[in-house]
Write an enzyme that holds these catalytic residues in place. Sequence first.
Site, PDB file in Angstrom:
ATOM      1  N   GLY A 279       0.822  -1.206   0.000  1.00  0.00           N
ATOM      2  CA  GLY A 279       0.000   0.000   0.000  1.00  0.00           C
ATOM      3  C   GLY A 279       0.858   1.257   0.000  1.00  0.00           C
ATOM      4  N   ALA A 280       1.844   1.289   0.896  1.00  0.00           N
ATOM      5  CA  ALA A 280       2.678   2.482   1.017  1.00  0.00           C
ATOM      6  C   ALA A 280       3.861   2.174   1.907  1.00  0.00           C
ATOM      7  CB  ALA A 280       1.874   3.627   1.621  1.00  0.00           C
ATOM      8  N   GLU A 316       1.050   5.435   7.753  1.00  0.00           N
ATOM      9  CA  GLU A 316       2.437   5.748   7.403  1.00  0.00           C
ATOM     10  C   GLU A 316       2.936   6.938   8.220  1.00  0.00           C
ATOM     11  OE1 GLU A 316       3.613   3.379   5.850  1.00  0.00           O
ATOM     12  OE2 GLU A 316       1.776   2.593   4.993  1.00  0.00           O
TER      13      GLU A 316
HETATM   14  N1  B3K Z   1       6.256  -0.895   6.281  1.00  0.00           N
HETATM   15  C1  B3K Z   1       5.698  -1.073   4.961  1.00  0.00           C
HETATM   16  C2  B3K Z   1       5.831  -2.483   4.504  1.00  0.00           C
HETATM   17  C3  B3K Z   1       6.747  -2.671   3.358  1.00  0.00           C
HETATM   18  C4  B3K Z   1       7.168  -4.108   3.236  1.00  0.00           C
HETATM   19  C5  B3K Z   1       7.571  -4.483   1.892  1.00  0.00           C
HETATM   20  N2  B3K Z   1       8.136  -5.777   1.807  1.00  0.00           N
HETATM   21  C6  B3K Z   1       4.277  -0.645   4.907  1.00  0.00           C
HETATM   22  C7  B3K Z   1       3.636  -0.379   6.203  1.00  0.00           C
HETATM   23  O1  B3K Z   1       3.345  -1.264   6.958  1.00  0.00           O
HETATM   24  O2  B3K Z   1       3.438   0.754   6.527  1.00  0.00           O
HETATM   25 ZN    ZN Z   2       3.132  -0.257   8.694  1.00  0.00          ZN
END
Ligand code: B3K
Ligand code: ZN
Length: 893
Positions: A279-280, A316
């Site tokens: 998603g982001a 985020e």
């Molecule tokens: N921390 C990212 C996750 C991305 C992982 C990609 N392998 C999105 C989120 O949880 O905000």
């Molecule tokens: Zn996250």
Amino acid sequence: MPDSPISAEVEIKPVDAQPQPVYLKDYQPPAFRVSHTELKFDLAPSATRVSAVLHMERHPDSAPGRPLELDGERLSLKRIAIDGQELQAGEYRVDEARLTIAEPPERLRLETEVDIDPASNTALEGLYLSNGMFCTQCEAEGFRRITYYPDRPDVMATFSTTVIGDAETLPVLLSNGNPVERGELPDGKHFVTWEDPHPKPCYLFALVAGQLEKVEDRFTTASGREITLQIWVESENLDKTEHAMRSLKSAMAWDERTYGREYDLDRFMIVAVNDFNMGAMENKGLNIFNSAAVLTHPQTATDAAFQRVEGIVAHEYFHNWSGNRVTCRDWFQLSLKEGFTVFRDQSFSADVNSAPVKRIEDVSFFRTAQFAEDAGPTAHPVRPEYYIEIGNFYTLTIYEKGAEIVRMLRNLLGWDAFRQGSDLYFSRFDGQAVTIEDFVACMAEVSAIDLGQFMRWYSQAGTPEIDAHGEYDYANSAYRLTLRQRTPPTPGQPDKQPLHIPVRIGLVGTKSGDDLELTLDGERLGKECVLHLREDEQTLVFTELAEAPVPSLLRGFSAPVKLRFPYGREDLAFLLQHDSDGFNRWDAGQRLTMLALDDLIAAHRNGVEKVMDARVTEAFRGLLTASTDDKAVLAEMLTLPSEAYIAEQQPMVDVDAIHAARDFVKRSLATVLRNEFLTLYRANQSQADYAPSAEQIAQRGLQNVALSYLMSIEDDEAVELAREQFEAARNMTDVRAALTLLVHSSRGDIADPALRAFGEKWAHDPLVMDQWFSVQVTRPQSDAIERVKYLMGHPAFSLKNPNRVRALIGAFAGQNPVNFHRLDGQGYRLLADVVIELNTLNPEIAARIITPLTRWQRYDEQRQALMKAELERIQAEELSPNVYEVVEKALAF
Ligand code: B3K
Ligand code: ZN
């Protein structure tokens, strides 16, 4: 500079070597830490030169002799020097996974130059190209595809990044932090240097370069600092950023108000990217978003999409504290940041929209999808003990079950103590990489609650089941409630221990319909209490009850468990009317409908005539005729459990019987309550200008749920209503609802022209075309698979774009059970073919899209054999670690 790698030896792994697991128990601190990282990117599609200067020193906890190891994959090394001295062959070693320097100085300035090839990067990890735009995705282990680096979250450094690119094709050059210098260079190039003063692990690094335009706004923090907010998009999307910007400001204010957290840089940027695996991503100061998770417009995005954008923007943003300022020591701790941040975004969405509806939506999704994960071959604890590919662990268990655990902590501690614990956690560990124990220890410290047994929630996989039964003792005016817990075995964990489970309950008087005063062991507890189930079995005796009660158990879904209680249908109809807990009122309706569905599924399987349970009809009549001021909750109450949810409740899934039974309930209700549904439909039509407000969303929800009942009969009047709505509506929510109902009906005469018109109108907008794909491939009629195959050849489709794959293949395999599970095995074959292609193109997406095939154990023998045969066909390929890990687990189950 020579063009070929200068390293002397490159070790090649034997082809038959299987990927090896990494274990939590093997954690060691890094041998070296990095205090400051200087990067320079000279951008070119097929050969980007990355120069890095790493200021390093031996970690205080590291044994003196340990070599310096830097992760690096698919890098072509051009130069390496320590403290200005070029290294000679023999002084370092390079293989396909790392660069090793056997005898480094204790303190050093390591310089490397590598070439990378963003244009050929279809895995979308590291630096890649999306629609001519350079962008990065580094979490979890993508940074090692950019430069040699200790690619692990417990190495935190400040970064200074210079981005060089062609001034005409790449006018915008972004990275983390604040821009400190910019200028022109020869050959039509320009550069910008960015500095990020906050130490961060490399998974939070980001770079974006391309033809982008921005929408800008401002936010003044509680302490009076001015923050510049920017959303960067391709020019045609400038009119789709308003909602994301509003959501961002509302999330910033909420986090100050609720958690006392302020933003810490002068600018916060969001960039929308078309090709993105998730998603982001919460990169420090430069969040990169899948365009589907940020762009909205009333004409192109549904209410659900608006709410999703709001939730993801907030998620985020919240990571800036829960994840970035305080990060994870290692990837086994992933839920430390994800579980906490999901809990935070859920609470935010509940606060700014309808709280009961948010909880209902989250729980119904959780019980459908996370319960299924917990019961299948990929079940794992919220803190796993090992993994082969960390990319496979961005799961519902880590995210959503992790959030449920944090929610239980909040409920055990109460908000005030929980907030104190959160403050302590952020202040004690600011700038550090820590563990789940560190988080829970803060909660225990501020509350003086022993959370020792509670920690098992993190280490034990599987969904606990509680069997409850109760008896009213008329002679003594007492109610005896017995709760027994058990967690079924999961792969690698045959024996489970009892958990500490908070069970929130009330006792509803059968005469009064009110919550009764609760007295337990002589202590008065008020009208609701939380029982702490810690043993395998516990019995509680509530006394001084003047009337026999119906228990209302696990209110608000106070723990992520399956709770069984032998409710009679009258009990459920009673709770549906009287339970003071909105969530449990909804749940009583679901349980009542489920009992009826169970009978109908059995009737279908036995070839017996189906008969509708009058109690369900009467309950729906009650809902439709009672006056309510909560339209949002009513829309949820009127929504039947999804086929996936029903499937999750069955010992063995019979997709055809489930589909037939649900359809029967819908048509029966629509037949008897036609006028009520029609009235509801008319009463909720509106001419107002679109707003994604809770009130309007609830109203459209009711209007469209009413239309879906009316359309289940497909009489001319209903079809005409749907056609009119499709043509007249000015927002995508109403257009898509009507289009879906038409396309899922047998009225091709109306549906086909509508579909064609829609496809032509929106051919230029990929996010709308995704909806056009999904609507068609979820159609229950038997031609769905032909449509999938046909649409895979459509010019708007591409296997290289994750959104397209999810909209077409994911929707078909996940939301069209009767066709995906066709007995000729064509659905399975189609999915396996796609997995095999994606295995080379984009392993992370391949390993996700395969999920429905891994659930073979839930179906009849014939389907099991077909599904396993496809898994074996995939297994015979040369597999990425991602797909290898999932397929091995699925076949070993
Ligand atoms: N921390 C990212 C996750 C991305 C992982 C990609 N392998 C999105 C989120 O949880 O905000
Ligand atoms: Zn996250």
